[in-house]
Motif scaffolding. Structure first.
Motif, short mmCIF file in Angstrom:
data_model
loop_
_atom_site.label_atom_id
_atom_site.label_comp_id
_atom_site.label_asym_id
_atom_site.label_seq_id
_atom_site.Cartn_x
_atom_site.Cartn_y
_atom_site.Cartn_z
N TRP A 22 -3.22 -2.65 0.53
CA TRP A 22 -2.09 -2.89 1.43
C TRP A 22 -0.74 -2.80 0.75
CZ3 TRP A 22 1.32 -6.70 0.25
CH2 TRP A 22 0.87 -7.83 -0.46
N PHE A 23 -0.69 -3.01 -0.57
CA PHE A 23 0.63 -3.04 -1.20
C PHE A 23 1.32 -1.67 -1.21
CE2 PHE A 23 3.48 -2.94 -4.90
CZ PHE A 23 4.35 -3.95 -4.51
N PRO A 24 0.66 -0.56 -1.48
CA PRO A 24 1.36 0.73 -1.41
C PRO A 24 1.98 1.01 -0.04
CG PRO A 24 -0.68 0.98 -2.61
CD PRO A 24 -0.71 -0.39 -2.03
N ALA A 25 1.24 0.65 1.04
CA ALA A 25 1.82 0.84 2.37
C ALA A 25 3.05 -0.05 2.57
CB ALA A 25 0.76 0.52 3.43
N PHE A 26 2.96 -1.29 2.09
CA PHE A 26 4.10 -2.20 2.14
C PHE A 26 5.29 -1.65 1.35
CE2 PHE A 26 6.30 -5.78 0.04
CZ PHE A 26 6.81 -6.44 1.16
N ALA A 27 4.99 -1.01 0.20
CA ALA A 27 6.03 -0.47 -0.64
C ALA A 27 6.76 0.70 0.02
CB ALA A 27 5.44 -0.01 -1.98
N ILE A 28 6.04 1.56 0.70
CA ILE A 28 6.66 2.70 1.38
C ILE A 28 7.66 2.23 2.42
CG2 ILE A 28 6.22 4.67 2.88
CD1 ILE A 28 5.46 5.14 -0.02
N VAL A 29 7.27 1.19 3.17
CA VAL A 29 8.19 0.64 4.17
C VAL A 29 9.43 0.06 3.50
CG1 VAL A 29 8.45 -1.10 5.98
CG2 VAL A 29 6.31 0.18 5.78
N GLY A 30 9.22 -0.64 2.38
CA GLY A 30 10.35 -1.24 1.67
C GLY A 30 11.29 -0.22 1.09
N LEU A 60 16.78 4.46 -9.38
CA LEU A 60 15.90 3.31 -9.14
C LEU A 60 14.81 3.67 -8.11
CD1 LEU A 60 15.79 0.46 -10.27
CD2 LEU A 60 17.17 -0.31 -8.35
N LEU A 61 15.20 4.38 -7.06
CA LEU A 61 14.21 4.80 -6.06
C LEU A 61 13.19 5.77 -6.67
CD1 LEU A 61 16.52 5.31 -2.95
CD2 LEU A 61 14.68 3.64 -3.17
N SER A 62 13.67 6.68 -7.50
CA SER A 62 12.76 7.64 -8.14
C SER A 62 11.72 6.93 -8.99
CB SER A 62 13.55 8.62 -9.00
OG SER A 62 14.47 9.36 -8.21
N LEU A 63 12.15 5.90 -9.73
CA LEU A 63 11.21 5.15 -10.55
C LEU A 63 10.17 4.43 -9.69
CD1 LEU A 63 13.66 3.62 -13.20
CD2 LEU A 63 12.00 5.45 -13.55
N HIS A 64 10.58 3.92 -8.56
CA HIS A 64 9.63 3.27 -7.66
C HIS A 64 8.63 4.27 -7.10
CE1 HIS A 64 12.38 -0.21 -7.72
NE2 HIS A 64 11.37 -0.90 -7.20
N PHE A 65 9.09 5.45 -6.70
CA PHE A 65 8.17 6.46 -6.17
C PHE A 65 7.18 6.93 -7.25
CE2 PHE A 65 11.38 7.17 -2.74
CZ PHE A 65 10.53 6.94 -1.67
N LEU A 66 7.66 7.12 -8.48
CA LEU A 66 6.77 7.51 -9.57
C LEU A 66 5.74 6.43 -9.85
CD1 LEU A 66 9.32 9.16 -12.04
CD2 LEU A 66 7.54 10.30 -10.70
N TRP A 67 6.20 5.18 -9.77
CA TRP A 67 5.28 4.06 -9.99
C TRP A 67 4.15 4.06 -8.94
CZ3 TRP A 67 6.63 -0.85 -7.06
CH2 TRP A 67 5.63 -1.81 -7.19
N LEU A 68 4.50 4.21 -7.67
CA LEU A 68 3.48 4.22 -6.62
C LEU A 68 2.56 5.44 -6.75
CD1 LEU A 68 5.62 3.06 -3.57
CD2 LEU A 68 3.97 1.73 -4.89
N SER A 70 1.73 6.88 -9.49
CA SER A 70 0.84 6.69 -10.64
C SER A 70 -0.40 5.88 -10.27
CB SER A 70 1.58 5.99 -11.78
OG SER A 70 1.85 4.64 -11.46
N THR A 71 -0.28 5.04 -9.25
CA THR A 71 -1.43 4.23 -8.85
C THR A 71 -2.52 5.07 -8.17
OG1 THR A 71 -0.49 3.68 -6.66
CG2 THR A 71 0.06 2.23 -8.51
N LYS A 72 -2.17 6.28 -7.71
CA LYS A 72 -3.14 7.15 -7.04
C LYS A 72 -3.69 8.23 -7.97
CE LYS A 72 -2.67 5.09 -3.12
NZ LYS A 72 -3.80 4.25 -2.61
N MET A 73 -3.17 8.26 -9.21
CA MET A 73 -3.58 9.31 -10.14
C MET A 73 -4.85 8.89 -10.87
SD MET A 73 0.17 10.35 -11.66
CE MET A 73 -0.53 11.59 -12.74
N GLY A 74 -5.61 9.87 -11.28
CA GLY A 74 -6.83 9.60 -12.04
C GLY A 74 -8.08 9.76 -11.19
N VAL A 151 12.64 -7.56 -3.14
CA VAL A 151 11.54 -8.19 -2.39
C VAL A 151 10.22 -7.45 -2.69
CG1 VAL A 151 10.62 -8.63 -0.09
CG2 VAL A 151 13.03 -9.06 -0.57
N LEU A 152 10.27 -6.13 -2.68
CA LEU A 152 9.08 -5.33 -2.95
C LEU A 152 8.52 -5.65 -4.34
CD1 LEU A 152 7.16 -2.89 -2.60
CD2 LEU A 152 9.05 -1.43 -3.36
#
Length: 732
Positions: A22-30, A60-68, A70-74, A151-152
């Motif tokens: 649920w957190f990635p979906a929450f992050a996209i909204v944020g 800052l937004l770019s770093l957040h998108f790269l972070w999210l 990275s959670t789907k990689m591998g 908040v995110l």
């Protein structure tokens, strides 16, 4: 271990989804809110919020998108894959929380400029800045930009650590170690907030001094008992946040000061924290672990000393200054300066942190053993020694008789010199000065505005009148020599000189000064100085002191030729650059000799003591401080200055434009003060106690210098121990 971790993940779910689902979906909204704001532009403004701020938000937004992403990689699946994704979410939220929070706070603080006329004028004419019509709208845009990110990241930080509890326990962590590993960043940020609260803040203008004893404890525990990488991040986060919170008032000093102070602290903490970790962990084994916390206290005092010297010297935020309201505690400043009080607080926190670890571990090796009991005794002995010395010193000084006295009038005009309304300011100065010199029955007091605060503690004739830094801005040396009809500034300067001659007493005022030198091309170059000017009771200009320690970047930048681009940035953003004076000046009055540190010069212990040593009876500081638009800065400044009275056992007088105008006794007690941001005056008899020489004056900054001498020796000793243990291991 994986079974424990998987069971824990299943227990901690929302609407049937696990955290990593649920957190990635929450992050996209944020992220959608600040991204939309970046694309569409600020609310209520015709144009963007400024190229620099847009670039910062985009990064800052770019770093957040790269972070999210990275959670789907591998390719890893199953429980192991879930653990990897959760760890990436956990680490990413922690790493991004701090910059998101700092950007939000910085933007909210800087928004105060939107209500300032000079900043709006600059934005309209220079094109380097974009501001909303008022601060409320500017802050609204700041919240839209950065609050969703905070908040995110905060939700991710907390939720991920709760979700990883079973995994951490299964890895062998427990008790205090587990707590520190999981919440290291949050604990460091909490220390930053607590340290800031110990000083003056909008929540408590006088500061909450007792918090200074416990504020460093979470930080010290994190730095001592977590991994070097985690400790490094936590330490830098602490230092940057504390600098931003403690110096928020710099947001309206000029358009660059808060940027420079924040960036400066990021750099110095990135250099300092690794060095602290290296020194404090130099000795291996149980002995090294026992010495780690007290060593950190010593290292921190040395760090505060180093960062307070040189061109970039900035002695704000020294923990010991939070004790300025406790006369018993601060008497040790006559021995070791403010550094002694600073060391006392850091050692207190270090010993308490060690005792907390002992209690958490219980009995046995490393727990509540004889070493811990010895630390508890040291804590009690150290505290009692400070208190006993303070009580004895206070009693001795209260029994001492003054050798002479001088009657002074300190004028607080409460006007802003940046508005260039020099005639109006002079009107206020003249009316307040006349009222201060008049008899108590004079009708002059009836003509003053209702908010004037008049504190008369003497019925004697006034020997000396003191106006603040830049109380009169037009250069008296230049305009005073010209025909009054030739220019409005010449008329004002001659009016002031005439007024002073009619006073019949001595006057000290802040003013611009200059000299002319021959340049490389043979032409004349005029150097301008921030100065204090001293007039006799007959109107003669007796002496001039030119400020020697300038505010870096805002008042002074000596590297124009070496860094021309940087110099251009300063001038493009309207930084007022002066030259630095080269000589200390003692002002001689028939009743007292004194020095006049200008503005934050009274915050440098060693420099003030060196100027006092030739022989002066009192210290008279003149400051502006109106520019900050907040009582916090003026109170912090006064707290820093107060220690100069104790270190030198001299009365300290402060005449400021807006506060804190006050008289401080040689034991550090504020005997009389004017409220901030009110026009007023103090007339008082100041007792003079001769020229006693303190231990601190004889050995200026001895304590931090001894620490700096000891630390390299300790590091070498630690390396020798490590080498000896390695040789023994190889020779088995």
């Amino acid at each position: 271990m994986l079974s424990l971790y998987g069971d824990n993940m299943r227990r901690r779910s929302a609407f049937g989804w696990s955290f990593e689902q649920w957190f990635p979906a929450f992050a996209i909204v944020g992220l959608a809110v600040p991204l939309t704001h970046l694309i569409k532009g600020p609310v209520g403004m015709a144009s963007g919020g400024g190229l620099g701020e847009d670039i910062a938000l985009a990064l800052l937004l770019s770093l957040h998108f790269l972070w999210l992403l990275s959670t789907k990689m591998g390719k890893t699946r199953g429980r192991l894959g879930t653990g990897i994704r959760l760890r990436r979410l956990s680490v990413g939220s922690e790493l991004l929380l701090v910059p998101s929070l700092l950007f939000l706070l910085f933007s909210l603080i800087f928004a105060a400029n939107a209500n300032m006329s000079y900043a709006q004028w600059f934005a309209e004419t220079k094109g380097n800045l974009r501001l909303a019509p008022d601060s409320s709208l500017q802050r609204l845009n700041s919240l839209i930009r950065y609050l969703p990110l905070v908040v995110l990241d905060g939700v991710g930080y907390v939720a991920a650590r709760i979700g990883r509890r079973g995994r951490l326990s299964a890895e062998g962590s427990s008790g205090l170690d587990l707590f520190l590993r999981r919440w290291s960043t949050l604990l460091a940020l909490a220390s930053a907030v607590l340290v800031s609260l110990s000083f003056s803040t909008p929540l408590a203008v006088k500061g909450i001094g007792w918090i200074g004893y416990i504020a460093p404890i979470p930080l010290l525990l994190v730095l001592s008992y977590t991994s070097p990488v985690r400790a490094l991040f936590a330490g830098v986060s602490y230092g940057t946040l504390q600098a931003l919170l403690g110096n928020y008032w710099l947001g309206t000093y000029d358009l660059l000061s808060l940027h420079f102070v924040t960036d400066f602290h990021i750099v110095i903490y990135c250099l300092y924290i690794p060095l602290l970790l290296l020194l404090s962990r130099a000795v291996p084994g149980p002995l090294g672990r026992r010495l780690r916390l007290p060593l950190m206290a010593l290292i921190w005092v040395a760090f505060d000393f180093i960062r307070s010297g040189g061109f970039l010297g900035y002695p704000w935020g020294i923990l010991g200054t939070s004790q300025y309201r406790y006369p018993v505690v601060i008497q040790i400043a006559s021995l070791f300066g403010v550094w002694g009080v600073n060391l006392f607080l850091w050692l207190f926190a270090a010993f308490v942190a060690s005792l907390i670890e002992g209690i958490a571990q219980g009995g046995g090796a490393g727990g509540w053993n004889s070493v811990r009991r010895c630390e508890a005794l040291l804590l009690v002995a150290m505290t009692l020694s400070v208190m006993v010395y303070g009580l004895v010193a206070l009693k001795a000084w209260e029994a001492r008789e003054a050798k002479s006295e001088i009657t002074v009038a300190l004028i607080q005009q409460n006007t802003d010199p940046r508005k260039n309304d020099y005639a109006s300011t002079l009107d206020v100065l003249e009316s307040l000065t006349r009222a201060a010199l008049s008899s108590p029955t004079s009708s002059l007091s009836d003509t003053l505005p209702d908010d004037v605060v008049a504190l008369k503690r003497s019925g004697k004739p006034v020997d000396l009148v003191a106006w603040s830094e830049t109380a009169f801005v037009p250069n008296l040396r230049k305009w005073g020599a010209m025909d009054p009809s030739s220019h409005p500034n010449a008329a004002l300067a001659n009016r002031l000189l005439h007024f002073q001659r009619q006073l019949g007493t001595w006057l000290l005022t802040g003013n611009d000064d200059y000299d002319e030198v021959t340049g490389d091309d043979g032409g004349n170059i005029r150097n301008h100085y921030n100065a204090s000017v001293f007039f006799s009771d007959t109107g003669e200009r007796i002496a001039t002191y030119r400020k020697m320690h300038m505010v870096p970047f805002s008042e002074y930048f000596p590297y124009e030729k070496q860094f021309p681009l940087f110099y251009k940035i300063l001038t493009d953003f309207d930084a007022t650059l002066w030259e630095a004076g080269s000589n200390s000046v003692i002002f001689s009055h028939p009743r007292a000799d004194f020095i006049t540190p200008i503005c934050f010069e009274d915050s440098f212990p060693g420099e003030v003591a060196a100027h006092v040593l030739p022989g002066v009876d009192m210290i008279l500081n003149i400051s502006n401080d109106f520019w900050s638009r907040t009582e916090t800065e003026g109170q912090q400044h006064a707290a820093n200055a107060l220690f100069r009275a104790v270190e030198n056992r001299r009365p300290l007088l402060r005449s400021t434009a807006s506060g804190l105008t006050c008289i401080i006794s040689p034991v550090g007690k504020i005997s009389v003060e004017l409220p901030h941001y009110h026009p007023g005056y103090i007339v008082a008899d100041v007792p003079l106690y001769g020229r006693p020489e303190t231990f601190y004056q004889r050995h200026i900054d001895l304590l931090p210098r001894l620490i700096l001498l000891f630390l390299p020796l300790f590091l070498v000793s630690g390396l020798i121990v490590r080498l000896y243990r390695l040789i023994r291991y190889r020779c088995r």
